[in-house]
Design a protein around this motif. Structure first.
Motif, PDB file in Angstrom:
ATOM      1  N   GLY A  15     -60.865 -26.399 -12.286  1.00  0.00           N
ATOM      2  CA  GLY A  15     -59.554 -27.033 -12.329  1.00  0.00           C
ATOM      3  C   GLY A  15     -59.325 -27.856 -13.590  1.00  0.00           C
ATOM      4  O   GLY A  15     -58.497 -28.766 -13.599  1.00  0.00           O
ATOM      5  N   ILE A  16     -60.079 -27.536 -14.646  1.00  0.00           N
ATOM      6  CA  ILE A  16     -59.899 -28.215 -15.933  1.00  0.00           C
ATOM      7  C   ILE A  16     -59.838 -27.161 -17.032  1.00  0.00           C
ATOM      8  O   ILE A  16     -60.309 -26.038 -16.850  1.00  0.00           O
ATOM      9  N   ASN A  17     -59.253 -27.522 -18.159  1.00  0.00           N
ATOM     10  CA  ASN A  17     -59.104 -26.540 -19.236  1.00  0.00           C
ATOM     11  C   ASN A  17     -60.370 -26.439 -20.084  1.00  0.00           C
ATOM     12  O   ASN A  17     -61.280 -27.261 -19.976  1.00  0.00           O
ATOM     13  N   LYS A  18     -60.403 -25.423 -20.938  1.00  0.00           N
ATOM     14  CA  LYS A  18     -61.579 -25.177 -21.784  1.00  0.00           C
ATOM     15  C   LYS A  18     -61.893 -26.366 -22.683  1.00  0.00           C
ATOM     16  O   LYS A  18     -63.059 -26.700 -22.891  1.00  0.00           O
ATOM     17  N   PHE A  19     -60.866 -27.009 -23.196  1.00  0.00           N
ATOM     18  CA  PHE A  19     -61.090 -28.164 -24.059  1.00  0.00           C
ATOM     19  C   PHE A  19     -61.878 -29.240 -23.312  1.00  0.00           C
ATOM     20  O   PHE A  19     -62.830 -29.814 -23.834  1.00  0.00           O
ATOM     21  N   SER A  39     -66.702 -32.255 -22.331  1.00  0.00           N
ATOM     22  CA  SER A  39     -67.619 -32.916 -21.402  1.00  0.00           C
ATOM     23  C   SER A  39     -69.016 -32.311 -21.368  1.00  0.00           C
ATOM     24  O   SER A  39     -69.997 -33.022 -21.177  1.00  0.00           O
ATOM     25  N   PHE A  40     -69.107 -30.979 -21.536  1.00  0.00           N
ATOM     26  CA  PHE A  40     -70.379 -30.304 -21.282  1.00  0.00           C
ATOM     27  C   PHE A  40     -70.898 -29.479 -22.458  1.00  0.00           C
ATOM     28  O   PHE A  40     -71.984 -28.915 -22.383  1.00  0.00           O
ATOM     29  N   GLY A  41     -70.128 -29.370 -23.522  1.00  0.00           N
ATOM     30  CA  GLY A  41     -70.561 -28.651 -24.714  1.00  0.00           C
ATOM     31  C   GLY A  41     -70.194 -27.191 -24.714  1.00  0.00           C
ATOM     32  O   GLY A  41     -69.535 -26.707 -25.623  1.00  0.00           O
ATOM     33  N   GLU A  51     -76.053 -28.572 -16.103  1.00  0.00           N
ATOM     34  CA  GLU A  51     -75.608 -29.639 -15.198  1.00  0.00           C
ATOM     35  C   GLU A  51     -75.511 -29.120 -13.763  1.00  0.00           C
ATOM     36  O   GLU A  51     -75.803 -29.860 -12.816  1.00  0.00           O
ATOM     37  N   SER A  52     -75.135 -27.858 -13.595  1.00  0.00           N
ATOM     38  CA  SER A  52     -75.076 -27.253 -12.265  1.00  0.00           C
ATOM     39  C   SER A  52     -76.469 -27.152 -11.647  1.00  0.00           C
ATOM     40  O   SER A  52     -76.652 -27.419 -10.456  1.00  0.00           O
ATOM     41  N   LEU A  53     -77.454 -26.773 -12.459  1.00  0.00           N
ATOM     42  CA  LEU A  53     -78.836 -26.701 -11.972  1.00  0.00           C
ATOM     43  C   LEU A  53     -79.343 -28.088 -11.569  1.00  0.00           C
ATOM     44  O   LEU A  53     -80.033 -28.239 -10.558  1.00  0.00           O
ATOM     45  N   LYS A  54     -78.994 -29.096 -12.344  1.00  0.00           N
ATOM     46  CA  LYS A  54     -79.403 -30.469 -12.016  1.00  0.00           C
ATOM     47  C   LYS A  54     -78.775 -30.917 -10.699  1.00  0.00           C
ATOM     48  O   LYS A  54     -79.434 -31.540  -9.865  1.00  0.00           O
TER      49      LYS A  54
END
Length: 187
Positions: free
Chosen positions: A38-42, A47-49, A57-60
């Motif tokens: 629900g957020i754009n590519k920018f 936020s995540f590179g 971050e999903s694995l964490k």
């Protein structure tokens, strides 16, 4: 002046985690992430590179959510029975609405190749090493087992856990229960 984030990172990572869990890393596109999170590519890049950063971050987060089950294994004084319960608990944890999703870490390990991001590899390896150590700790509770036997059994159980995770996506509950019971009958 930088724009204020209109989202909580853990919430959007939770959505991404479930998307990766269902589709795998390679089959999840940035467009899919953008829609699901629900957020754009920018915002994703900011936020995540990149996609890999979102996945790390999903694995964490996955490991954090799995911590309840892992902490039960950490605290277990039941030796092999504690590990067996961990097998059953991870099956319950991985159930989706109408099917089993397997383990996100195992699903990812099945995608690993020479081009896999080292940060992703590190997450998979760290998780596997930690679970193996917990197996060692629980197996060591049986004073009748020698160090070599404990090492061999920990390796066997780690591989059995990976196989169970993969099988959980296609086998029924009775088959999975038989697999677990037979795995532990051999120890």
């Amino acid at each position: 002046m930088p724009r204020k984030k209109e989202y909580k990172e853990e919430d959007v990572i939770d959505k991404a985690m479930h998307l990766f869990w269902l589709n795998g890393y390679e089959n999840t596109s940035m467009q899919m992430l953008e829609k699901e999170m629900g957020i754009n590519k920018f915002s994703i890049y900011s936020s995540f590179g990149n996609k890999s950063g979102v996945f790390v971050e999903s694995l964490k987060l996955y490991r954090k959510k799995l911590n309840k089950i892992i902490s039960q294994l950490e605290a277990s004084t039941d030796g092999v029975l504690g590990i067996k319960q961990y097998f059953y608990n991870t099956l319950d944890f991985s159930k989706g609405k109408d099917f089993c999703k397997g383990c996100l870490v195992t699903n990812t390990a099945n995608e690993v190749d020479n081009n896999t991001d080292p940060k992703i590899l590190s997450q998979i390896e760290d998780f596997s090493v930690y679970i193996r150590q917990l197996f060692l700790d629980n197996l060591s509770q049986d004073a009748s087992k020698g160090k070599e036997t404990i090492e061999e059994q920990a390796d066997y159980l780690l591989i059995a856990m990976i196989a169970l995770s993969s099988a959980s996506k296609i086998c029924n509950q009775a088959q999975l229960n038989n697999y677990i019971e037979n795995t532990f009958n051999r120890l």
